[in-house]
Design an enzyme around this catalytic site. Structure first.
Site, PDB file in Angstrom:
ATOM      1  N   GLU A 174       0.815  -1.231   0.000  1.00  0.00           N
ATOM      2  CA  GLU A 174       0.000   0.000   0.000  1.00  0.00           C
ATOM      3  C   GLU A 174       0.835   1.261   0.000  1.00  0.00           C
ATOM      4  O   GLU A 174       0.542   2.215  -0.727  1.00  0.00           O
ATOM      5  CB  GLU A 174      -0.919   0.036   1.228  1.00  0.00           C
ATOM      6  CG  GLU A 174      -2.035  -0.968   1.213  1.00  0.00           C
ATOM      7  CD  GLU A 174      -1.586  -2.340   1.672  1.00  0.00           C
ATOM      8  OE1 GLU A 174      -0.389  -2.481   2.008  1.00  0.00           O
ATOM      9  OE2 GLU A 174      -2.413  -3.254   1.694  1.00  0.00           O
TER      10      GLU A 174
ATOM     11  N   HIS B 133     -10.210  -4.427  10.722  1.00  0.00           N
ATOM     12  CA  HIS B 133     -10.963  -4.258   9.483  1.00  0.00           C
ATOM     13  C   HIS B 133     -12.225  -3.441   9.707  1.00  0.00           C
ATOM     14  O   HIS B 133     -13.161  -3.526   8.937  1.00  0.00           O
ATOM     15  CB  HIS B 133     -11.346  -5.631   8.908  1.00  0.00           C
ATOM     16  CG  HIS B 133     -10.174  -6.375   8.358  1.00  0.00           C
ATOM     17  ND1 HIS B 133      -9.161  -6.833   9.135  1.00  0.00           N
ATOM     18  CD2 HIS B 133      -9.846  -6.718   7.099  1.00  0.00           C
ATOM     19  CE1 HIS B 133      -8.259  -7.440   8.391  1.00  0.00           C
ATOM     20  NE2 HIS B 133      -8.647  -7.387   7.145  1.00  0.00           N
TER      21      HIS B 133
END
Lengths: 418, 398
Positions: free
Chosen positions: B134, B203
């Site tokens: 990322e 998450h």
């Protein structure tokens, strides 16, 4: 969620002795048997270990038993997820069992293992410190190197196995952690469980060099057939010896997952069903051990089938027990946000170890802070103030804070503060 | 009243706006108003300079949901993730510099199917499957943007973009300033965030609270198929870096959206339900909790005004201010945690700007300051639930 787990809290206990009471003697038989691994090891900047692995009937049978348990548990998890009893994301490990059992056979209870989210079976197999449940891909590897750092710091002759997948192998933090481990000779073993797919992306589409055991460059590496529990055992033993003397080493376990990345992924859009069934036929880890057991006459087919039935029963019992377990009470919501102790006063009243979160409490948070602050009768003197200034950053003057003070009493020259 | 969202996740639900369209002045109930100021078409020539055509339309789709046959209804029905894809595809068709990069966006079609089919249509380079890196691919997007491309970075889950925080903050947000205006960074950073169904702490992040201080970026949150498509298109066309917050539980919302092209204003809030007694400010998934609470409140005789703020940075203080001046009471319902969330900033902004118009302190309902638990019951406790919203309004309106 990250967890530190030990065998004692394991819902699924390993086979009790009673199951084996009816078995014949090979279960405790430790006559050495030498077996050749399926493939030779390939080394990167290191002489690979021999293909001949020493094992015993006891060990082979325990491999079979443990892997059968793992397989059964993962299949059960699949059904439980579809029945919506397991929620969220569920990443299954079936196919990769050999890595877990092989590793356990090679290490001690004091060695550490850290892994990410495909972790149900690592937990089952191990009896030592296992840190698991990390959701952010690759983030557990620097942590693993930290565990190794602490081990080196304490000089305790143990190692850490930091596990990650082929997808995580492309994370920058991995290389950062490896560099530091190599620089300081930390006893870190980086284990890449290469199941060839990072969710839907095949390794060749994500990595310029999918030879993960070589990507440590200056750090040596070993490529291992991850579907062969004995090869895994040999490699882990070898790696442990190396890491304790020479610092980090990378183990690439060539393995495979039968399920998709998680239960939300069918696992068939990016690979063929033929590939999956082919691997199952030719390389299944449980089948390999089964063949070994049968060829060495350590048990009969029927006996192995009986084991599998026992395992199924054990898993079913564990599921029944889990279903009966109560869900956590709402009072647990704030448990473990912070740890009680020095420096925790406002935070303690706001959240740590609180019993019931109430709306009023939450909305009146500012009021709580005010109350906490007003209980301090002495002003904080951080600026200047001679030798005392260094030791004063929280002033525990009210009596109920005596407890948090005791730990640091030796630091405060002026005991009258307490 | 807009139809209440009954279920999230896999099941689809309908969101209609039939009732409140009649409350908006100036719009015919039976037409599909898509306003283009100055009457110019939205799609103009593509060149390197800033677009001169106006693209503002009204903030909300006002639709006629008559019992007449579906065939005569204007527009087309789709799910939120399809609306996002439609917006993305239209912009990629329009401007060849628009490209997508992210994990599993190409061959896999996107983990939430937003980019499904696009790699087959536009090729592997334009819809790029990145490795799990990322920090680097976000940086790569910024670099590409500096030299003329218009990349869209997808975080498979917003939480993963924490690994790219430096790139988003220092490079994306600040480079236009620190380069003295020499570089623009027309990137879109998008992905699903928010608390889902037992996805666990890592998450279930709400990054809008972390990103809101970054100077130089814009932040929007979509909540319906209509605004998802409109905001996606606007974000892509913007010359500034835009973070588009989607929500894991809203991808399967169904709505009828116009066939004609439309683009929404990035800085405009959406009037969901006009009212008189209290202003309820919300965004993303909490909009649906608010609307559920609104139903109860209406039955109890209250008249709440619900505004979906949509623009998280900057706040649409014009719309919000007008509402505060009318109702004099504010409840903010957000999914961020109590400390340092969007609600905290919004509370401060309203207090600073409209203090004289408030008859009571602002009530801000936020999620608890805890890592989101996996246990379903605890997870429910973490986020604001409709009964709490009802209680807050009742308390405020005493």
């Amino acid at each position: 969620m990250a967890q530190l787990t030990r065998r004692s809290v394991n819902l699924l206990k390993p086979f009790s002795a009673s199951v084996f009471a009816t078995r014949h003697l090979t279960t405790s038989d430790t006559t050495p048997i030498t077996v050749e691994t399926s493939l030779p090891f390939t080394g990167h900047k290191i002489e690979p270990p021999s293909r001949s692995v020493e094992t015993t009937p006891k060990e082979l049978l325990s491999f079979f038993r443990d892997m059968a348990l793992m397989r059964r548990m993962e299949i059960a998890a699949d059904s439980l997820y579809k029945a919506k009893l397991i929620r969220g994301f569920c990443h299954l490990y079936d196919g990769q069992e050999a890595v877990s059992v092989g590793m356990e056979a090679a290490i001690t209870k004091k060695d550490c293992i850290i892994t990410a989210y495909r972790d149900h079976c690592i937990f089952l197999g191990q009896g030592q410190w296992v840190l698991r449940g990390h959701g952010i891909v690759g983030a557990q590897v620097p942590l693993g190197c930290g565990l190794a750092f602490a081990q080196k710091y304490s000089k305790d002759e143990n190692v850490t196995f930091a596990m990650y997948g082929d997808g995580a192998a492309n994370q920058g933090q991995l290389f950062e952690a490896l560099n530091m481990s190599a620089l300081w000779d930390l006893p870190a073993i980086l284990v890449c469980e290469n199941n060839h797919y990072g969710m839907g992306t095949a390794e060749w589409r994500a990595a310029k060099s999918p030879a993960y055991y070589k990507r440590g460059d200056y750090a040596p590496g070993l490529k291992v057939d991850g579907m062969d529990a004995l090869a895994v055992k040999q490699a882990c033993k070898f790696a442990k010896e190396h890491a304790l003397k020479n610092g980090p080493i990378i183990l690439e376990m060539d393995t495979y997952r039968y399920h998709g990345h998680s239960m939300s992924d069918p696992g068939s859009t990016y690979r063929t069903r033929d590939e999956i069934s082919g691997i199952r036929q030719e390389r299944d880890p449980i089948e390999r051990i089964k063949k070994l057991i049968l060829s060495h006459d350590l048990a009969t087919e029927k006996e192995l089938k009986d084991y599998e039935k026992e395992v199924r029963k054990e898993v079913d019992e564990a599921i029944a027990k889990a279903k009966e377990c109560a869900l956590p009470d709402s009072s647990e919501l704030f448990t473990n946000v912070y740890k009680k102790g020095f420096g925790v006063e406002i935070l303690q009243s706001l959240g740590s170890d609180q019993s019931e979160p109430s709306d009023t409490q939450i909305n009146n948070r500012e009021l709580v802070v005010q109350n906490a602050l007003s209980e301090r009768s002495t002003p904080i003197d951080l600026a200047g103030g001679g030798s005392l200034a260094r030791h004063q950053h929280v002033l525990p003057t009210a009596t109920h804070r005596q407890q948090s003070c005791h730990v640091n009493r030796h630091q405060c020259p002026n005991n009258s503060r307490h | 009243m807009a139809a209440m969202l009954q279920s999230f996740g896999v099941a689809t639900a309908s969101v209609g706006f039939s009732d409140h369209s009649t409350k908006l002045s100036g719009f015919s109930v039976h037409s599909l108003p898509v306003i283009r100021s100055e009457g110019r078409s939205i799609s103009g020539p593509i060149n390197g300079t800033r677009k001169t055509g106006k693209v503002i339309t009204k903030a909300v789709a006002a639709q006629a949901e008559s019992p007449a046959s579906a065939a005569s209804k204007p527009g087309h029905e789709l799910l939120l993730f399809e609306a996002l894809r439609e917006g993305l595809e239209e912009e990629m068709d329009r401007d060849p510099r628009v490209c997508v990069m992210g994990e599993d966006v190409g061959h896999y079609g996107g983990s939430y199917k937003v980019t499904r089919g696009l790699a087959q249509k536009y090729g592997d380079l334009r819809v790029l499957d990145t490795p799990i890196a990322e920090n680097s691919f976000t940086g790569m997007a910024v670099g590409a943007a500096m030299t003329g491309l218009r990349p869209i970075v997808e975080g498979m889950n917003m939480g993963f973009l924490l690994l790219a925080f430096n790139q988003i903050s220092d490079n994306c947000g600040m480079l236009h300033y620190t380069s003295g205006g020499q570089f623009t960074i027309p990137t879109v950073i998008r992905g699903p965030g928010g608390v889902g169904r037992q996805l666990g702490a890592e998450h279930s992040q709400r990054l809008e609270s972390y990103f809101q201080s970054i100077p130089g970026i814009q932040m929007v949150a979509c909540s319906t198929p209509y605004n998802a498509k409109g905001l996606m298109k606007a974000a892509i066309r913007s010359e500034n870096p835009v973070v588009l917050f989607e929500h894991v539980l809203l991808y399967n919302l169904k709505e009828r959206i116009p066939d004609e092209e439309y683009v929404l204003n990035l800085e405009e809030a959406e009037m969901v339900r006009p009212g008189e007694h209290v202003t309820i400010l919300t965004y993303s998934r909490m909009r649906y909790h608010v609307m559920q609470a609104a139903k109860t409140l209406v039955n109890k005789g209250y008249d709440p005004e619900v505004i979906d703020i949509r623009s998280l940075k900057p706040f649409d203080l014009h719309t919000i201010g007008n509402s505060v001046k009318k109702t004099h009471r504010v409840v903010i319902v957000e999914e961020c945690m109590r400390t340092g969330g969007i609600g905290a900033s919004l509370t401060a902004a309203i207090n600073e700007n409209f203090h004289d118009y408030l008859d009571a302190p602002i009530i801000c309902l936020s999620s608890q300051d805890v890592p989101t638990p996996y246990a379903g019951t605890l997870e429910e406790w973490t986020v604001v639930q409709p009964p709490q919203i009802v209680a807050a309004v009742e308390q405020l309106c005493q």
